[in-house]
Design a protein around this motif. Sequence first.
Motif, PDB file in Angstrom:
ATOM      1  N   PRO A 215     -17.241  67.967  76.521  1.00  0.00           N
ATOM      2  CA  PRO A 215     -17.335  67.018  77.656  1.00  0.00           C
ATOM      3  C   PRO A 215     -18.618  67.163  78.463  1.00  0.00           C
ATOM      4  O   PRO A 215     -19.226  66.155  78.849  1.00  0.00           O
ATOM      5  N   ASP A 216     -19.052  68.395  78.713  1.00  0.00           N
ATOM      6  CA  ASP A 216     -20.270  68.589  79.504  1.00  0.00           C
ATOM      7  C   ASP A 216     -21.482  67.984  78.817  1.00  0.00           C
ATOM      8  O   ASP A 216     -22.378  67.440  79.462  1.00  0.00           O
ATOM      9  N   VAL A 217     -21.516  68.084  77.507  1.00  0.00           N
ATOM     10  CA  VAL A 217     -22.654  67.563  76.741  1.00  0.00           C
ATOM     11  C   VAL A 217     -22.684  66.043  76.810  1.00  0.00           C
ATOM     12  O   VAL A 217     -23.742  65.422  76.982  1.00  0.00           O
ATOM     13  N   VAL A 218     -21.537  65.428  76.676  1.00  0.00           N
ATOM     14  CA  VAL A 218     -21.453  63.969  76.731  1.00  0.00           C
ATOM     15  C   VAL A 218     -21.989  63.456  78.060  1.00  0.00           C
ATOM     16  O   VAL A 218     -22.667  62.416  78.122  1.00  0.00           O
ATOM     17  N   GLU A 219     -21.732  64.177  79.134  1.00  0.00           N
ATOM     18  CA  GLU A 219     -22.154  63.745  80.468  1.00  0.00           C
ATOM     19  C   GLU A 219     -23.642  63.984  80.710  1.00  0.00           C
ATOM     20  O   GLU A 219     -24.300  63.216  81.416  1.00  0.00           O
ATOM     21  N   LYS A 220     -24.205  65.048  80.148  1.00  0.00           N
ATOM     22  CA  LYS A 220     -25.576  65.450  80.468  1.00  0.00           C
ATOM     23  C   LYS A 220     -26.648  64.608  79.784  1.00  0.00           C
ATOM     24  O   LYS A 220     -27.771  64.506  80.267  1.00  0.00           O
ATOM     25  N   PHE A 221     -26.338  64.039  78.632  1.00  0.00           N
ATOM     26  CA  PHE A 221     -27.372  63.369  77.850  1.00  0.00           C
ATOM     27  C   PHE A 221     -27.168  61.848  77.860  1.00  0.00           C
ATOM     28  O   PHE A 221     -26.053  61.360  77.735  1.00  0.00           O
ATOM     29  N   HIS A 222     -28.285  61.121  77.994  1.00  0.00           N
ATOM     30  CA  HIS A 222     -28.238  59.665  78.015  1.00  0.00           C
ATOM     31  C   HIS A 222     -27.775  59.091  76.686  1.00  0.00           C
ATOM     32  O   HIS A 222     -27.090  58.070  76.634  1.00  0.00           O
ATOM     33  N   CYS A 223     -28.193  59.736  75.602  1.00  0.00           N
ATOM     34  CA  CYS A 223     -27.797  59.246  74.280  1.00  0.00           C
ATOM     35  C   CYS A 223     -27.711  60.429  73.317  1.00  0.00           C
ATOM     36  O   CYS A 223     -28.388  61.442  73.473  1.00  0.00           O
ATOM     37  N   ARG A 224     -26.862  60.227  72.305  1.00  0.00           N
ATOM     38  CA  ARG A 224     -26.645  61.280  71.322  1.00  0.00           C
ATOM     39  C   ARG A 224     -26.594  60.659  69.926  1.00  0.00           C
ATOM     40  O   ARG A 224     -26.297  59.479  69.769  1.00  0.00           O
ATOM     41  N   ALA A 225     -26.875  61.513  68.936  1.00  0.00           N
ATOM     42  CA  ALA A 225     -26.760  61.063  67.542  1.00  0.00           C
ATOM     43  C   ALA A 225     -26.431  62.266  66.659  1.00  0.00           C
ATOM     44  O   ALA A 225     -26.931  63.369  66.886  1.00  0.00           O
ATOM     45  N   TRP A 226     -25.581  62.010  65.672  1.00  0.00           N
ATOM     46  CA  TRP A 226     -25.210  63.031  64.686  1.00  0.00           C
ATOM     47  C   TRP A 226     -25.572  62.503  63.304  1.00  0.00           C
ATOM     48  O   TRP A 226     -25.138  61.433  62.903  1.00  0.00           O
ATOM     49  N   VAL A 227     -26.372  63.295  62.558  1.00  0.00           N
ATOM     50  CA  VAL A 227     -26.814  62.884  61.224  1.00  0.00           C
ATOM     51  C   VAL A 227     -26.563  64.024  60.244  1.00  0.00           C
ATOM     52  O   VAL A 227     -26.872  65.179  60.541  1.00  0.00           O
ATOM     53  N   SER A 228     -26.029  63.694  59.085  1.00  0.00           N
ATOM     54  CA  SER A 228     -25.845  64.675  58.009  1.00  0.00           C
ATOM     55  C   SER A 228     -26.973  64.496  57.001  1.00  0.00           C
ATOM     56  O   SER A 228     -26.924  63.607  56.145  1.00  0.00           O
ATOM     57  N   ALA A 229     -27.993  65.343  57.106  1.00  0.00           N
ATOM     58  CA  ALA A 229     -29.180  65.185  56.262  1.00  0.00           C
ATOM     59  C   ALA A 229     -28.918  65.577  54.824  1.00  0.00           C
ATOM     60  O   ALA A 229     -29.577  65.078  53.908  1.00  0.00           O
ATOM     61  N   GLY A 230     -27.951  66.456  54.596  1.00  0.00           N
ATOM     62  CA  GLY A 230     -27.723  66.947  53.246  1.00  0.00           C
ATOM     63  C   GLY A 230     -27.038  65.981  52.325  1.00  0.00           C
ATOM     64  O   GLY A 230     -26.936  66.226  51.119  1.00  0.00           O
ATOM     65  N   ARG A 231     -26.559  64.840  52.839  1.00  0.00           N
ATOM     66  CA  ARG A 231     -25.802  63.931  51.975  1.00  0.00           C
ATOM     67  C   ARG A 231     -26.690  62.987  51.178  1.00  0.00           C
ATOM     68  O   ARG A 231     -26.193  62.231  50.343  1.00  0.00           O
ATOM     69  N   TRP A 232     -28.002  62.996  51.440  1.00  0.00           N
ATOM     70  CA  TRP A 232     -28.893  62.134  50.675  1.00  0.00           C
ATOM     71  C   TRP A 232     -29.517  62.926  49.533  1.00  0.00           C
ATOM     72  O   TRP A 232     -30.137  63.962  49.753  1.00  0.00           O
ATOM     73  N   SER A 233     -29.367  62.435  48.335  1.00  0.00           N
ATOM     74  CA  SER A 233     -29.892  63.118  47.160  1.00  0.00           C
ATOM     75  C   SER A 233     -31.391  62.882  47.037  1.00  0.00           C
ATOM     76  O   SER A 233     -31.844  61.746  47.042  1.00  0.00           O
ATOM     77  N   PRO A 234     -32.186  63.915  46.884  1.00  0.00           N
ATOM     78  CA  PRO A 234     -33.644  63.752  46.758  1.00  0.00           C
ATOM     79  C   PRO A 234     -34.044  62.891  45.569  1.00  0.00           C
ATOM     80  O   PRO A 234     -35.045  62.197  45.612  1.00  0.00           O
ATOM     81  N   LYS A 280     -35.753  58.908  77.655  1.00  0.00           N
ATOM     82  CA  LYS A 280     -34.337  59.281  77.617  1.00  0.00           C
ATOM     83  C   LYS A 280     -34.190  60.797  77.467  1.00  0.00           C
ATOM     84  O   LYS A 280     -35.009  61.458  76.837  1.00  0.00           O
ATOM     85  N   ARG A 281     -33.105  61.309  78.049  1.00  0.00           N
ATOM     86  CA  ARG A 281     -32.709  62.685  77.751  1.00  0.00           C
ATOM     87  C   ARG A 281     -31.680  62.609  76.626  1.00  0.00           C
ATOM     88  O   ARG A 281     -30.579  62.116  76.820  1.00  0.00           O
ATOM     89  N   TYR A 282     -32.058  63.086  75.448  1.00  0.00           N
ATOM     90  CA  TYR A 282     -31.218  62.873  74.285  1.00  0.00           C
ATOM     91  C   TYR A 282     -30.820  64.196  73.620  1.00  0.00           C
ATOM     92  O   TYR A 282     -31.477  65.236  73.762  1.00  0.00           O
TER      93      TYR A 282
END
Length: 992
Positions: A215-234, A280-282
């Motif tokens: 909850p604290d993180v959601v409040e502190k940052f203007h925007c957030r993003a979650w990315v799974s980099a390992g799911r793309w095959s080279p 933005k604070r992201y």
Amino acid sequence: MESAAASAFLRSVMGKLFQVLEKEYNKQKGLRQETLSIQQDVRMIAAAMDDRLHALGRGERRTAVARLYSEEMLGLAHDAQDCIDRIVHRLTCRPRGGGKGAALVRRVAHEIKKVRSRPGFADEIQKLKIRLEQAHKRVLGIPIPAAASCCHEFAAAAPSCRVARDPVGIGRPVEELLSMLDEVEGEKEQLRVISVVGFGGLGKTTLARAVYEAPDVVEKFHCRAWVSAGRWSPEVTGNGVSEILRDVLQQVRPKDAMDVVVADDGQRIEALLKEYLTDKRYLIVIDDIGMEQWSTINSIFENNGKSSRILLTTTIQSTANICSHGNGYVYQMNTLGEEDSKKIALQEVPSPELEQGSMTLLQKCGGLPLALVSVSDFLKCSGEPTGERCAELCRNLGSHLREKHGHDNFTELRKVLMHNYDSLSVYAMTCLLYLGVFPNNRPLKRKVVIRRWLAEGYARSDSLRSEEDIADETFKALVDRNIIQSIDTRNNAQVKTCMTHGIMHEFVLHKSVSQGFIATSSRDHPRPHAHVNNACHLSIHGGNVTDNEASDEDLSRVRSLTVFGKAGDAISYVRKCKLLRVLDLEECNDLEDSHLKHIGKLWHLKYLSVGGTIAKLPSSIDGLHSLETLDLRRTKIKTLPIEAIMLYHLAHLFGKFTVDKEDLNNANKMSKAMKFLSGNKSNLKTLAGFATNERQGFLQLMVHMRNLRKVKIWCGPVANGSNYTNDLSKAIQEFTKVPMDNVGAHSLSLDSEECSEDLLSSLAFEPCPEDSKYDVRSLKLRGKLFQLPPFVPLLSGLTELCISSATLTRDLLLSLINLRNLLYLKLIANELEKFEMKSGAFPSLRRLCFVVQSLTSALPAIEHGALPNLVSLQLLCLGLAGFSSIQIRHLRHLKEVTVDSGVPDQTRQDWEHATKNHPNRPRLVLHESGVRMESEGPGNEEASAVREKRKICVLQPSLDDGLDSSLKKMKLSSESSSRLQVIVHSTSSSGH
């Protein structure tokens, strides 16, 4: 991969064969065509291995056909090396025994045998070629998968998402990571990169997700993003950078989602994202980041002065270090402790029977949450958990880790382990398989492991690097991927003692046994896992050899024999292993002199380590022409025959001994030894070490050992008026005298504790010649030291210094400040006189360690401006109270502070608070003074080692990296929130 390793393995011995064949050709001109033919045939075998490997394994993941073919190639490579070794042996061995006349007859007969053997050499090579052709035909008609299908297989192998359970031990890690997101007092608002690193399956993703959704993180940052980099095959998407950035932009700027989806211009995506994040604070989390990916995208996330944060997860240590370099933190994930492991695997308060029966199984899991979850699922499926069922699973655990053959409950774990294995280089893969010869949870010395790899031929030099460099690089790669865990580090932060991760060790052992690479025998498996006839490496735990195996088995392919516990019948294997390269009997506690009676017949032996009650080496030791390492530290040997010093290839000699008295009095033997050493025929690099006094011995011989790089000397008591000091000074002076073009690093250890006077301070050096210098990189001094020995300031290359004395005087401590190139300083004493480190003191020092038995006064004060480059501060003092006059705020590069675990609670809390409020947030490490390092032999009491399991209190999440769930419902464990992360370090200043 195995076939590539096989071809590399084969090439590592081809050079030796070609060299010998060319020598024989010079002696007998008729051998020219035969020599060229054999050389070409061997080259063709190695090249064919590589060609077929590339055809069968174009994708990241290998097919079942490729794996089977690779295993066959590895077997062929070992047979080829056996063949080459037999050829080389026949061509280069020398006849022994008899007088002059008899010796002449033997030499003539030997030459005749070699000529008659020539047709057999070519026949053996031809048989290998036929086997290779047959292997090609078997797979010739099998279609090779396209790259895309291989990539699909790889993508499917990535850890999938599962419903998360209530994780155990995650409370404290979440708190720590959340605090790392906060601003530090006095710090400017700037971008910070935090990397969470650890072995696959530790729960890095779960921890990051818990922090991301707090909850604290959601409040502190203007925007957030979650990315799974390992799911793309080279193979399909390159490095996946465009997909990562598109995913981030879709989450932080949803209104442009449709435009982004159809946008193929990577530069446009970068521009849009950069523009939007400017003010933005992201918080952006990139899970399973790769170094290539980070190198491409890191410039997009510029510092906008808003205290934005990027949280990364990775299994590779170097990636974490680089990503968080500068204004960032690296959070090291650790395994779970015993109690938390029980909670996950057993899911209930265990009965005494279940607790006892599950003990070994939990040890094999090694505290890895994913392994514990898999075990828990399996036990549930098989009915009510019992100790007997746990013991059964423990015995068969390796088979469940086998691809496509194990139980479904272990699917995710198999994928993680296989991905770690497949991602290694060909050398690292073979070297990792080799670690299966050691028991699980067994601490290993880095240098021992590397020397054994070298003796086996698992490192091949190239035009730029030596074999030692290749082996060291391979070891570092395994550590970097967290497959090998560091237990203890050396003065220069290099890993000294390590251990393969528990469940990875089980995976490696099963794989190496199933391939016939290793055969083992232990308490759980009295007979070797694999048929000994097909094994390259034999490991016996407890001397368990049954049913007359020792007499029945064909051991012609065995390259190494390692015995733990009682030698028992296993010692009878030695004589049957004709091509043995490594013989490790160091931990045989019942080994006797008679067991080494025939040791001289092992012509190919390169590595010999013995222990037990052995008190004397056999006279046949001179027959070990190929021996490179001789380790006698665990024996009772006090004198060494002069023949051991005269072994041509001997590079590393360990123990505590003197020259045999009879040899010293034998003028003929001493003359031969001096001639051998003076002729620069000795290859001895490590002599650690020997005991000496006024009687001539090693000091006399050491003067002529031109290739020495590491020496340890125990100085004995001497009579007044003796020339011993002059002899010792001369020997050390010659050792440290290095030509200007020689870049070899020297290490010297002097122990004068038994001397009645301050011997070290009386050592004197003559002026150094213009074309050379006195150069020692590492110096260890132990004895009655009241001042710094005058020869120390002459050592211009000194970077590591360890001083041990009952009292360290203020004069001695002040004189150390003049050593401006020191990188590491360790001071061991019962009492430390008052001393201050003024501004400018120790400008190069990176690591400082105090080991004070009785701290009755404050430690040396560190003024602002002193120790400007310090990264590690170790205060191993049981009497430490509070900060003891040391302030760390101004040590701007500090990364780690270590205190003894026995300090008062208030002192621990003080240091915890100080590290938390330091801009770098250095780790607070509690040193377990009760955990000793394994003894390295008589006279080396300072070195110790971890025989039992490491005592580490771990506070990490319990779920695997593939878990991605509704953590909003997750209950954080409060039980572990008050515990501290503990990392075990050794106080030992030695380590050969």
